[in-house]
Enzyme design. Structure first.
Site, PDB file in Angstrom:
ATOM      1  N   ILE A   1       0.871  -1.178   0.000  1.00  0.00           N
ATOM      2  CA  ILE A   1       0.000   0.000   0.000  1.00  0.00           C
ATOM      3  C   ILE A   1       0.910   1.229   0.000  1.00  0.00           C
ATOM      4  O   ILE A   1       1.596   1.492   0.994  1.00  0.00           O
ATOM      5  CB  ILE A   1      -0.921   0.004   1.236  1.00  0.00           C
ATOM      6  CG1 ILE A   1      -1.761  -1.284   1.291  1.00  0.00           C
ATOM      7  CG2 ILE A   1      -1.834   1.239   1.210  1.00  0.00           C
ATOM      8  CD1 ILE A   1      -2.521  -1.482   2.588  1.00  0.00           C
TER       9      ILE A   1
ATOM     10  N   GLU B   1       4.282  -7.765   3.032  1.00  0.00           N
ATOM     11  CA  GLU B   1       4.572  -8.638   4.184  1.00  0.00           C
ATOM     12  C   GLU B   1       4.165  -7.959   5.486  1.00  0.00           C
ATOM     13  O   GLU B   1       3.580  -8.580   6.380  1.00  0.00           O
ATOM     14  CB  GLU B   1       6.068  -8.965   4.255  1.00  0.00           C
ATOM     15  CG  GLU B   1       6.614  -9.665   3.049  1.00  0.00           C
ATOM     16  CD  GLU B   1       7.179  -8.694   2.012  1.00  0.00           C
ATOM     17  OE1 GLU B   1       6.481  -7.707   1.657  1.00  0.00           O
ATOM     18  OE2 GLU B   1       8.301  -8.930   1.558  1.00  0.00           O
TER      19      GLU B   1
ATOM     20  N   CYS C   1      11.245  -5.217   6.077  1.00  0.00           N
ATOM     21  CA  CYS C   1      10.305  -6.303   6.376  1.00  0.00           C
ATOM     22  C   CYS C   1      10.994  -7.447   7.122  1.00  0.00           C
ATOM     23  O   CYS C   1      10.410  -8.064   8.010  1.00  0.00           O
ATOM     24  CB  CYS C   1       9.646  -6.822   5.099  1.00  0.00           C
ATOM     25  SG  CYS C   1       8.407  -5.685   4.448  1.00  0.00           S
TER      26      CYS C   1
END
Ligand code: THU
Length: 137
Positions: free
Chosen positions: A49, A61, A95
């Protein structure tokens, strides 16, 4: 899905691929999807996003993990990552750090060209990580 029914890595990859359809990526045009399997057998999916303030972007993730943790799940077995336009979409460094908060034994699965899967432990992808133990004392 009950905890006795375990998803295969291939099924998890397909759920990640479906999740990439929900991408909001008007800047990079690089859709990514993720699916994380909890130890209880629950699956949470996420997509990337993006944001006009680029640093506000959240990867697929982290979207999946945020959904899971905010629903009370903190123990994870496997995370799958799929990019619509690239093979072997290993998680970015941010991430890796984010996911490692919840354990480095996590299996990370990506798809290779030709459709075969490759898997690595998060501890292999993020050696010598900074983690909760450093703050324990
Ligand atoms: N992206 C992810 O969602 N996951 C990754 O592991 C790599 C990068 C996203 C972030 C951004 O929206 C786009 O891919 C291009 O970097």
């Amino acid at each position: 899905m009950s905890s006795s029914q375990q998803l295969t890595n291939k099924e998890l990859i397909e759920l990640a691929r479906s999740a990439s359809d929900k991408t909001y990526s008007p800047y990079s045009h690089f859709p990514v999807g993720s699916a994380v399997l909890t130890v209880e057998g629950r699956v949470f999916t996420g997509c990337n996003i993006e944001n006009a303030s680029y640093g506000g972007t959240i990867c697929a993730e982290r979207t999946a993990f945020v959904k899971a943790v905010s629903e009370g799940y903190r123990k994870f077995q496997t995370v799958a990552v799929v990019a619509a336009k690239a093979y072997e979409c290993w998680p970015c460094g941010l991430c890796r750090q984010f996911m490692s908060e919840f354990g480095v034994e996590l299996d990370v699965v990506v798809e290779q060209s030709g459709g075969s899967l490759q898997s690595m432990k998060l501890k292999e992808l993020l050696p010598c990580r900074f983690g909760p133990d450093h703050l324990a004392k």
